[in-house]
Structures are given as C-alpha cells and as structure tokens.
Design a protein around this motif. Structure first.
Motif, mmCIF file in Angstrom:
data_model
loop_
_atom_site.group_PDB
_atom_site.id
_atom_site.type_symbol
_atom_site.label_atom_id
_atom_site.label_comp_id
_atom_site.label_asym_id
_atom_site.label_seq_id
_atom_site.Cartn_x
_atom_site.Cartn_y
_atom_site.Cartn_z
ATOM 1 N N THR A 109 61.182 27.710 59.907
ATOM 2 C CA THR A 109 61.451 28.841 58.891
ATOM 3 C C THR A 109 60.651 30.265 58.747
ATOM 4 N N VAL A 110 60.681 31.371 59.095
ATOM 5 C CA VAL A 110 59.865 31.943 58.780
ATOM 6 C C VAL A 110 60.392 33.327 58.238
ATOM 7 N N THR A 111 60.919 33.537 56.588
ATOM 8 C CA THR A 111 61.016 34.413 55.825
ATOM 9 C C THR A 111 60.541 35.546 56.033
ATOM 10 N N GLU A 112 61.031 36.809 55.698
ATOM 11 C CA GLU A 112 60.208 38.271 55.065
ATOM 12 C C GLU A 112 58.993 37.396 54.160
ATOM 13 N N LYS A 113 59.360 36.646 53.224
ATOM 14 C CA LYS A 113 57.699 36.118 52.763
ATOM 15 C C LYS A 113 56.880 35.728 53.234
ATOM 16 N N ARG A 114 56.446 35.336 54.036
ATOM 17 C CA ARG A 114 55.507 34.822 54.347
ATOM 18 C C ARG A 114 54.835 35.862 55.603
ATOM 19 N N THR A 115 53.089 36.185 55.441
ATOM 20 C CA THR A 115 52.777 36.935 55.775
ATOM 21 C C THR A 115 51.839 36.323 56.599
ATOM 22 N N SER A 133 68.588 26.507 53.348
ATOM 23 C CA SER A 133 67.758 26.774 51.906
ATOM 24 C C SER A 133 66.695 27.290 52.208
ATOM 25 N N TYR A 134 67.168 28.618 51.571
ATOM 26 C CA TYR A 134 65.838 29.338 52.060
ATOM 27 C C TYR A 134 64.741 29.771 51.022
ATOM 28 N N ASP A 135 63.615 30.110 51.065
ATOM 29 C CA ASP A 135 62.463 30.970 50.488
ATOM 30 C C ASP A 135 62.616 32.266 50.640
ATOM 31 N N HIS A 136 64.037 33.204 50.009
ATOM 32 C CA HIS A 136 64.020 34.081 50.245
ATOM 33 C C HIS A 136 62.984 35.475 49.204
ATOM 34 N N PHE A 137 62.678 36.503 49.193
ATOM 35 C CA PHE A 137 61.900 37.052 47.669
ATOM 36 C C PHE A 137 63.645 37.482 46.942
ATOM 37 N N VAL A 138 63.518 37.234 46.315
ATOM 38 C CA VAL A 138 64.577 38.033 44.652
ATOM 39 C C VAL A 138 64.602 39.256 44.128
ATOM 40 N N PRO A 139 64.952 40.188 44.377
ATOM 41 C CA PRO A 139 63.707 41.373 43.480
ATOM 42 C C PRO A 139 64.213 41.146 41.743
ATOM 43 N N ALA A 140 63.446 41.209 40.687
ATOM 44 C CA ALA A 140 63.630 41.424 39.619
ATOM 45 C C ALA A 140 65.273 41.678 39.404
ATOM 46 N N VAL A 141 65.145 42.293 39.480
ATOM 47 C CA VAL A 141 66.509 43.082 38.897
ATOM 48 C C VAL A 141 68.246 42.233 38.908
ATOM 49 N N LEU A 188 71.345 35.442 49.382
ATOM 50 C CA LEU A 188 71.514 36.323 48.493
ATOM 51 C C LEU A 188 70.956 36.319 47.200
ATOM 52 N N GLY A 189 69.601 36.172 47.281
ATOM 53 C CA GLY A 189 69.615 35.499 45.398
ATOM 54 C C GLY A 189 69.101 34.803 44.699
ATOM 55 N N THR A 190 69.553 33.775 45.204
ATOM 56 C CA THR A 190 68.994 32.499 44.293
ATOM 57 C C THR A 190 67.746 31.797 44.696
ATOM 58 N N PRO A 191 68.001 31.546 43.874
ATOM 59 C CA PRO A 191 66.475 30.188 44.111
ATOM 60 C C PRO A 191 67.080 29.208 44.924
ATOM 61 N N CYS A 220 77.993 31.348 58.841
ATOM 62 C CA CYS A 220 77.080 32.569 58.905
ATOM 63 C C CYS A 220 75.477 32.972 58.607
ATOM 64 N N ASP A 221 74.366 32.786 59.100
ATOM 65 C CA ASP A 221 73.423 33.086 57.699
ATOM 66 C C ASP A 221 73.528 34.715 57.649
ATOM 67 N N PRO A 222 73.348 34.734 56.121
ATOM 68 C CA PRO A 222 74.116 36.864 55.512
ATOM 69 C C PRO A 222 72.732 37.381 55.307
ATOM 70 N N ILE A 223 71.678 36.757 55.829
ATOM 71 C CA ILE A 223 70.571 37.530 55.809
ATOM 72 C C ILE A 223 70.655 38.372 57.439
ATOM 73 N N SER A 224 70.726 37.448 58.266
ATOM 74 C CA SER A 224 70.903 37.810 60.199
ATOM 75 C C SER A 224 71.696 38.677 60.017
ATOM 76 N N LEU A 225 72.813 39.054 59.055
ATOM 77 C CA LEU A 225 73.931 40.144 59.690
ATOM 78 C C LEU A 225 73.282 41.608 59.155
ATOM 79 N N GLY A 226 71.365 42.226 58.867
ATOM 80 C CA GLY A 226 71.423 43.032 58.932
ATOM 81 C C GLY A 226 70.878 43.686 60.283
ATOM 82 N N VAL A 227 71.161 42.746 61.434
ATOM 83 C CA VAL A 227 70.102 43.352 62.503
ATOM 84 C C VAL A 227 71.823 42.477 63.984
ATOM 85 N N MET A 228 71.997 41.330 63.142
ATOM 86 C CA MET A 228 72.971 40.605 63.824
ATOM 87 C C MET A 228 74.495 41.620 63.858
#
Lengths: 131, 484, 455
Positions: free
Chosen positions: C426-432, C76-84, C265-268, C239-247
C-alpha cells in the motif's frame, strides 16, 4: 361512516363488512380513541394488495416519535385495497378515522372471527375502562 | 462565549476556492490519470464537499463544541452510562505514537509492548470478573452481548443441544433482546417482582430445556443488587442453561463481588463506562467479554497468548466462533481501560466502587423526600426516582424536570428508562463527584419540584435552543443539508 | 484516590445523612457468600508519573509507523491527519459528552452528526447516511442484514476480492441466522463477472462488492450493479473514502447501499480500532437503516436545530424487533471525519487521492524492475497492489525489508493459500519518492541476499 355501524376489536381496530359482488369485504381502520392515545403519529407501514391477513395477527405498524404500535387485523382474508395516501397524510387519521382514514380492505375468507368483535357501545365501555 | 456566525451549517460557510489543507505536488513522475484508471471508474469531478479555510473550520467546530454539556464541563448524572471523570493522562498515553501509530497487520514481534499490555489486560479483566477466558474483540457492549450469545450458541451446538430461547428481564436494556434475536434466539421476557427484582415464579414458569441463556443485569437497571442471583443461576444451570451478565453496572462492585463468583458464565464490560474511556459524544466504546473455561474455546479469534516469553496473536482455535470484528478490536479504548486499572490497583478500584455507591446513596437520601424512589431505601451505584405523583398532582413529568435541570447547569438523568417504572428518572452520580456537587444538585431538584408547572412545561429557558419539535423531525425527515 | 473527592469527614457526614453506620453496610444487599473476600489480584496502583513511564516503556517496545516506513494497508491506512483534526477532537466538550439524549444541551454533537451525514452523502453520492457504525467490517454485515430485511431474501453474494475479515464477520453472523453467504472467485484480481451472474439468483438479497477491492484492483461496479438489479437484488459497495477524489462515487455507479471503513478520514491506525463504520443508502431504505440518525427540525421559538430522529428503528424502543442491536455510534470519529473532509474540501481530497494513485504506480514500476517480482494481477489499481515473489519466499523477503526499516507488505497466505507467494503493498500520500525507492532497493537487496544464501 358512523361508528355505530362498525365492529371493533379489543386492540382498537374497526371493521365494516359489506357484500360486494357476492363476496364479503371488510373495510378496516383504527378507532378515534386509538388515534388519540397514540399521539402525534409520524409514520405508518402498510402491507401490499394481495397479502393474506388473519384475525388477531399484525398487518402493519403506526409509529409516534418514540413508540411503535402494531396494527392487528380484525378479520381473516386477502387484502384487496390499501389506502396508500394515508402515510403521507397521517392527520387524516385524526380528522376522519372512520371514513377517509380507512387503512385496508379485506376480502373475507373466513367469517368466524367477526363474532369476537364488539359493537360500538361495548367498545366504548372498554375504552372508558382503559382510559 | 458562543459566536453564532460560526455555527450555521458548515456548508453555508463554504466559498469556492477556499481551502484548509493543501498537499504537495507529486514527487514521483506523474502520469495522466486516464492512463491509470479506466473510464468506467473515473470521477468526472471530485465530490461536492464544502470549501473552507482552516480558521473557518476551527471557529466552526470550536463554537459547536460550546453547545454541548460534557463531563469536563458539567455534572452529568445520566443513569446507566457511568459518566465519570475521563483522566487526561489516559488520553495522552493512548495517543503515544508507539500505540496510536501501529498498523494492525504489523508482525507480532514489532508490537511486543502493546501485546504485553493487552495480555495483561485480559488477565486483569479475568480477575475482576472471576471469569478466566477473555476476548477483547467486541467493539461495544451490545456487540459483546451478541458475541457472547454466539459463543453460547456454538457451545450448545457442540453439545448437540437445540436451545432456542433467551430469557430477558423486563427491566433490561433494549440491546439484550435485540442481541438475542441476532444470535438466532427468541427473546422471552421475564417479569419483575414488586421489589424490582427478577420474578422467580415467572422465571420458573418459563424455564425449560429450550432455554439457552438467562441475561441478567446485576446490579439491575434499578440500581439494586438482586440477591436471588445465585438461586437463579442454580436453577438455570440445572436446566443446562447459561447465565449472561450485562456488565453495564460493574462500577458498583469492583473488587467487592465478581460475576463469576455469583453464577455468571459470561459477561461483557463497558470500558467506556466502568473504566473511564471517554464516551466520545456517542462512541467509541468497547465490549470485551469474559467467560468460563468451558466456553473459552468458542471465543472469537485471535486472542493474545504468551509463548516462551514472547506475546503473540493466537489464531489456532478450532472451536472459535470466528471473527466478529476486523483486526484486533478497539485497542484505543482498551489502552485507556488499562491505564485506569493500573492507576487504581486493587484498593483503588474497590474505593472507586465504594464511593460510587456512597455518592448514590447519599443523593438518594437527599432526594427521596420529594421524589419517591419506589424500589428501596438503599441502592448500589444508581437509583431510579419517579415523578408519577408530581405528574398526577401538579402535571409535572419526569421530562419537565429533566429539561428544567438543564437550566440549572446540570445534565439530566436518564428518563423513561427502565420501562418498569413510570415517569422514571435514573440517577447515577459516579464516584468522581463531590458532596458539594451532590448537595447543590439535590437542592436544584427540590427547587424544581416546587416550581410552577407552566414554567416547567416550557423549560429549558436558558439553553441554546428550547425543546425541539421531534414530531416534525420524524414526520418529514431532513437528514442532510441541502442548498435552498 | 485518584479521582474521588470524599474526605473521611465527607464520608461520615454522608453516612450520617443516609443513616448507615459504615460504607460496608451499603453493600449489605450482596450476600456474604457471593462476596470476594480478598483483594483483587491485580498490580498495585501507580501514580501518573509511574504510569506514564510504564506505558512509555511498553510503547517503546513497539515499532510504529513514524519509525518504520509503512507500506501496510488492507483496510487500515497510514494517511496524513491535519493538526486541526486533533486540535478540535481533543476538546473535552466533544469527547467527554455522550449520546445527545438532551438535544437542548447537545446541539454541538447533533449538528456535527448532521454535517457528517451530509458530508458522507456528498462523498458517496447516496441519499442518506447514518451517524456511523463500529467499523467498516460491521458496516458491511449490517448492510447485508439491511438488504435481507428490505428484499425479504436470504442469500448474500460476495467476492473473494472483498476484505477476507469482513467476509469472516458475515459468516460468523450468518451461522445462527437463516442466511447464506456465497463467495464468487476473483481469479484475476477482480470478480469473475460471468461467475457472479450465475451466482445471483431470485433469492439473492444483495451483492457485496469492494471498490477498489482488497487486492487494490478496480472492479467493474456498474456491470455488477446491472447483474444485481436484473435479479431484483441490491448492490452494496464497500469503498475506500480516499479513492473518491479520483474515482466514481458508488452512488453514481449504481450502489444501493455504501459502506466504508472511515479510519482513513482523520483517525490514527491504533492497531485496528476504534474506527469509523460509514453507512449510507438510498432514501427508500432509511427506515431499515441501523444506528443513530440526526435530523433537522425547529425548536419552540422556530430556531433551526437538530435531534436524533427515526428512533423507532432502534433497540431501545423496538427491542427484539429492532433493525439491529447496535447502540453506540463512533461519534468521536464521525467528528474527526467531518473535520477532515471540511479541511480538505473537494480539491484537497482530489490531491490526496491523486498522490496515492501516482505514488502507487511509481512504486509498482520500481518494484517490478527486479525480475524476481511481478504484479500479480493485470488490473488497474488505486493505492494498493499485489506483488508476487516468483521465488515464493514472501516471509523471508518481508523479514529482510523489516531489518532494513521497512514494513513492506502484508503476506496473503493467511487468507488466500493459493496466493502464498504474494504480498499486498500500500502506498499512501505520506510515502515519499525516497521511501518508495528505499522499498524497491530493499526488496532487491533482499532478493540478492536470498540468492547468495541459496547458492
């Protein structure tokens, strides 16, 4: 084949038994009445060669959009041939159920079940009652 | 107003180089990907997803939404699905960051407010059902059924009893026998009697010490309360079996009768039906289950407990069947159910059921003159009418009527279920509809039954598409978009 | 009453039409002996204002990912969810509709499902996708059941590096079925391929592999695929869907069935659900796939349109012989995933994937700079990794970080007693970078405080 020459199960499958190299072999299909009742067939699941079948037991399935109907073997024995082109041309079942629409060929290991099958006239009577 | 340019498949709107969402460059020192991931697992290129701008995405999906009927926009009397109003307050509250942005593995002390809510919800579910032990874990009604049957199997194992059968009435939802099978039981069908109730003779002939569970939907899928339920429970209990109540129709009896009081040992709720969690175009649901005390130890872990004024997840449950779902459960759906129950209180829940039953009976009284209702003059929260006469006399089927209703701006009832009534139309108006709506709907139904058969065979006439060719779809499945 | 219309006059008019004297009379079929003769013992009704304040008070007792810096993952991951995503998914025409039983008035949902299925095929490299299942865990167990049904075999081989809760679910399901779950060890953070080869036999229906695995490490999926296929078994990859951008996509690595938790993929996070169970497979298994499937066809006027299809697989027709008992899908979250993937496109997915990868590796460097902490497994990782506290005081360290406003990781002792000195970060794209530096600082401070106390 002419339906007059076939034997029918109450569950709407037909069988035609012939002697082949000293063994009894049954060609099995489903009746024109059954095809009509099933309407708009979309899929068929068939067994593979070598499978043992038993009279009255399921050997495959036909599906219409919203129903699944089991196919029951009218005979007991081992499957020696399967009409593998049938699932891709289901309209054959409508056009020619008693020839090109055959489904499996079974080498009989036990002939006792044949006695329970109906001739065409008796089968037609049954269909008239159902229909 | 629909814009058809935007509703072609989204892949046909794609153009290389377009994009809606951009991410910043890494604010950490970046290293070559080749140094971080071995060749065997690296992608040569990212997946071939469509390329779109934000306006594309917004316009496309917004226009698609206008092609749906929904509770927000239309009367939706889809029997057995309880398409009641979905309160907007529940949506807002379930989306509060203090609820939506919680990670499932946060320490208990960081989620005390949520655990309190879930603990109270367990209590409220127990009170409403009359069954004291609760698991919030199952993800949907069918999942709840399966979980409860596994609980029953574990209970019988513990007693050293080998019970292999689950009895299911022929009018039951198809999930019942499918769940029984997955829990390792054989499903045995029990016939309905002419009144649409459980055929007691058939039950008697099939009830033996092999029977583990009798699954009953009460009120039944015909919208009738089976008053034999106590007797059925008695008989099943005497043989050592358990009663499972499919809670799909709880909307009829909230605060009026409790499954635990009429003989059930186990049940599930469908919070997305009874407690207004929206249906989400097909899901999510949730399938919390309630069981008697003797079955409580077998429920999945964890459950929420209270110790010294603090709330915690209890995993120390030796007899538990284990997990049926990762993490805690469908919390978002459960929070909405909590909001619904707290909005209503004891009187409100009862009134909701009373009005659901009143609305259904009123509609039945208007409809029965031209669409017979074979099972009874009265109903609970829904009723099943039949078009079999019309089919015989005019060639008009339940499907034709359903399709024509769409032209009148109504979602169709459930048709061809339950299987025990031919040409069936299962109509459930719910409490959150007005007499005016019910009158207009009855009027539309009446007009339709008077229309020419040819017009009905071709219905609907005014919807975005006419009847789709389902045979072609099933014969030559096209299950994804391809470029040609 | 909150959502009912009937005035007393309406009620009377309706009762008159029914021919009933009272509402009470309508309940006559329920024998008096079976009735509840008291009000339900639940709290009194609340208006919208009170309810809002009440829930806000409860919510305020929780520490959410917007307040604490969240390095928790494990499925379960804290990824960014676009407003759209939120804007479209909150349209009532989507979320207050139901399963498209009437396709003529459900083309929106049906087309979204068809587009979702296509996007999932593009994402995973598979032939066909269903309309979704409950979540990643139920998708994993359904995949195992599918493989057993296809192969007519009853053994499932998995690895200790697969999500422990997914394995627990399979164990629960298998208790009453004629099926066996074998778990092969992952001593170095990835499955022991030799041990796996020994475990896969002629009765093995499938190997269930997670990629990247629960420890964040990268498995040798293609080697595992060969082992499985050599014995006539199938490969299921979670699999982790987010990983499939590079894997590499599982479909390109030999998977026969791909499952995934689609929450990313967009769910809190919602404390664990509802989520999105992704399932895709090779074409020849489609008739064994559980769940709903949308297909393309034409209407009577020849217009392209979509319907639910291959329904004979499902429980409402096949009853006890169905491929599964699953009835609902997660339509709302399939919609969210479709919007999310459409908004990101290939480049956006690549970016989010790379950000996770780069930031996770930066985090590792910062954390292991303190000698007390080490990377538990010497393996390539994607966005998660296991840190060992060489002093073995995981609970204390994590509690200290929490005091400093950071949810630093998940202790692994609960599932892996021999990893009691480890936690999953875990480090998602949201962590600065700043937040990652804070994490490393807090761990160091925790370690200093701990030394002071222990001296």
């Amino acid at each position: 084949m002419n339906p007059d020459e076939l034997l029918f199960a109450e569950t709407h499958e037909w069988a035609k038994v012939v002697d082949e190299d000293g063994a009894k072999v049954a060609t099995v299909g489903i009746s024109a009445f059954a095809v009509e009742q099933l309407t708009d067939l979309v899929y068929m699941e068939l067994p593979s060669v070598g499978t043992a079948v038993e009279a009255g037991r399921e050997f495959g399935e036909v599906e219409s959009v919203k129903a699944v109907s089991p196919l029951y073997s009218p005979v007991t024995g081992e499957i020696i041939a399967v009409n593998t082109s049938l699932p891709d041309s289901l309209e054959t079942l409508n056009a020619d159920p008693y020839n090109a629409g055959w489904i499996i060929k079974v080498k009989l290991t036990n002939e006792s079940s044949l006695a329970k099958l109906l001739d065409y006239a008796a089968y037609q009577k049954q269909c008239a009652e159902e229909g | 107003m629909r814009n058809t340019r935007a509703t072609q498949p989204i892949f046909e709107l794609s153009k290389p180089g377009r994009r809606a969402t951009r991410f910043p460059r890494p604010d950490v020192p970046a290293r070559p990907i080749e140094d971080l991931l071995p060749e065997h697992c690296r992608a040569a290129a990212p997946p071939p997803l469509p390329e779109l701008t934000e306006p594309d995405v917004v316009r496309h999906f917004t226009n698609l939404s206008t092609l749906n009927m929904s509770v927000d926009t239309h009367f939706y009397p889809l029997g057995s699905c309880t398409m009641k109003h979905n309160p907007k307050r529940n949506e807002r509250l379930a989306n509060l960051p203090g609820i939506a942005d919680l990670h499932p593995y946060q320490p208990d002390e960081t989620v005390q407010g949520l655990l309190q809510l879930l603990y109270e919800l367990q209590d409220m579910f127990a009170e409403i059902s009359g069954l004291p032990a609760v698991s919030l874990q199952p993800a949907a009604g069918a999942h709840g059924e399966l979980t409860a049957l596994m609980v029953a199997a574990a209970y019988f194992d513990d007693l050293g009893e080998k019970r292999t059968k689950v009895l299911v009435p022929d009018s039951a939802h198809g999930t019942n026998p499918a769940s029984a099978r997955m829990a390792g039981f054989d499903a045995v069908t029990i016939k309905s009697d002419p009144r649409g109730l459980v055929d007691l003779d058939d039950l008697r002939s099939k009830l033996d010490e092999q029977v583990g569970v009798f699954m009953i939907t009460n009120p039944s899928t015909l919208g009738i309360f089976d008053d034999q339920v106590a007797e059925i429970a008695d008989r099943v209990h005497k043989e050592g079996g358990l009663i499972y109540l499919d809670g799909a129709n709880m909307n009829a009896i909230l605060g009026i009768a409790r499954p635990g009081d009429f003989g059930a040992d186990m049940m599930h709720y469908n919070p997305h039906k009874t407690f207004s969690g929206p249906h989400g175009g097909g899901g999510p649901g949730a399938g919390p289950i309630c069981v008697t005390d003797k079955l409580g130890p077998y429920l999945p872990s964890p459950v929420v407990c209270q110790r010294d004024g603090r709330f915690a997840l209890d995993y120390e449950r030796a007899k538990s069947i284990g997990r049926v779902r990762a993490f805690f459960g469908n919390v978002g759906v459960l929070v909405r159910a909590y909001c619904y129950i707290r909005t209503h209180g004891p009187d409100g829940l009862r009134r909701a059921s009373e009005n659901a039953v009143l609305n259904a009976n009123y509609l039945l009284s208007r409809v029965k003159h031209f669409l017979p209702v074979p099972h009874g003059e009265r109903c609970m929260h829904e009723f099943v009418a039949t078009a079999s006469e019309l089919k015989k006399t005019k060639g008009i089927s339940a499907m034709d009527i359903a399709k024509r209703l769409l032209d009148f701006g109504y979602h169709a009832p459930t048709v061809y279920f339950p299987l025990t009534v031919s040409e069936s139309m299962m109509i459930e108006p719910t409490e959150s509809e007005s007499k005016e709506t019910l009158d207009a709907f009855a009027e539309a139904l009446f007009r339709i039954t008077d229309e020419a058969a040819d017009l009905l065979h071709e219905a609907p006439h005014t919807t975005p598409i006419s009847r789709p060719n389902e045979v072609q779809a099933a014969r030559n499945p096209v299950l994804k978009w391809t470029s040609c | 009453m909150p959502y009912t219309f009937n005035t007393p006059e309406d009620q009377q008019a309706m009762l008159d039409a029914i021919g009933a004297a009272s509402i009470e009379e309508l309940f006559a079929p329920i024998p008096s002996s079976l009735r509840l003769k008291r009000p339900l013992d639940i709290p009194a009704a609340m208006g919208e204002l009170e309810l809002t304040q009440h829930i806000q008070t409860l919510a305020a007792k929780n520490e959410h990912a917007g307040q604490k810096i969240c390095f928790l993952g494990g499925g379960s991951y804290d990824h960014f969810v676009p407003a759209v995503v939120d804007a479209i998914a909150s349209r009532g025409e989507f979320y207050t509709s139901y399963t498209p039983y009437q396709p003529e008035v459900s083309q929106g949902n049906l087309q979204v499902t068809f587009e979702y299925q296509t996007l999932i095929c593009q994402l995973t490299g598979m032939d066909v996708s269903n309309a979704s299942l409950y979540d990643g865990g139920s998708a994993a167990v359904e995949a195992a059941l599918l493989c057993m049904s296809v192969t007519k075999r009853s053994r499932v081989v998995t690895t200790a590096s697969v999500h422990p809760e997914y394995r627990q679910i399979i164990e629960t399901y298998f208790t009453h079925l004629n099926a066996e779950l074998v778990t092969v060890g992952s001593p170095d953070g990835v499955v022991s391929v030799e041990e796996l080869a020994n475990a896969v036999d002629d009765n093995t229906a499938c190997v269930l592999l997670q990629q990247p695995n629960f420890f964040g490490c990268v498995e040798e999926a293609e080697r595992v695929a060969r082992i499985a296929h050599d014995r006539g078994a199938l490969l299921v990859v979670s699999c982790d869907p987010i990983s499939l951008g590079v894997m590499k996509r599982p479909g390109d690595a030999g998977a026969d069935v791909v499952v995934a938790e689609g929450q990313s993929l967009g769910t809190p996070m919602q404390y664990g659900g509802p989520y999105l169970g992704i399932m895709a497979c090779r074409e020849q298994f489609v008739r064994r796939m559980p769940g709903r499937i949308a297909g393309q066809t034409v209407d009577r006027r020849g217009t392209r349109c979509w319907v639910l299809t291959l329904q004979t697989r499902e429980q409402h027709i096949r009853r006890e012989k169905a491929t599964s008992n699953i009835c609902t899908n997660q339509g709302l979250f399939a919609l969210r995933a479709a919007i999310y993937l459409s908004a990101l496109g290939p480049q956006g997915l690549r970016e989010v994937s790379e950000l996770c990868l780069q930031k996770a590796h930066y985090a590792i460097e910062q954390i292991v700079a303190d000698d007390r902490f080490e990377l538990a497994f010497p393996q390539p990782v994607f966005k998660e990794f296991v840190i060992r506290d060489t002093k073995g005081k995981v609970a204390e360290v994590l509690a200290e970080c929490h005091e400093l406003g950071i949810l630093a990781g998940i202790p692994l002792a609960k599932w892996y007693p021999d990893l009691a000195d480890c936690f999953l970060v875990t480090v998602t794209e949201k962590r600065t970078k700043h937040e990652i530096d804070q994490l490393a600082d807090s761990l160091t401070r925790a370690s200093v405080t701990d030394s002071v106390v222990s001296v």
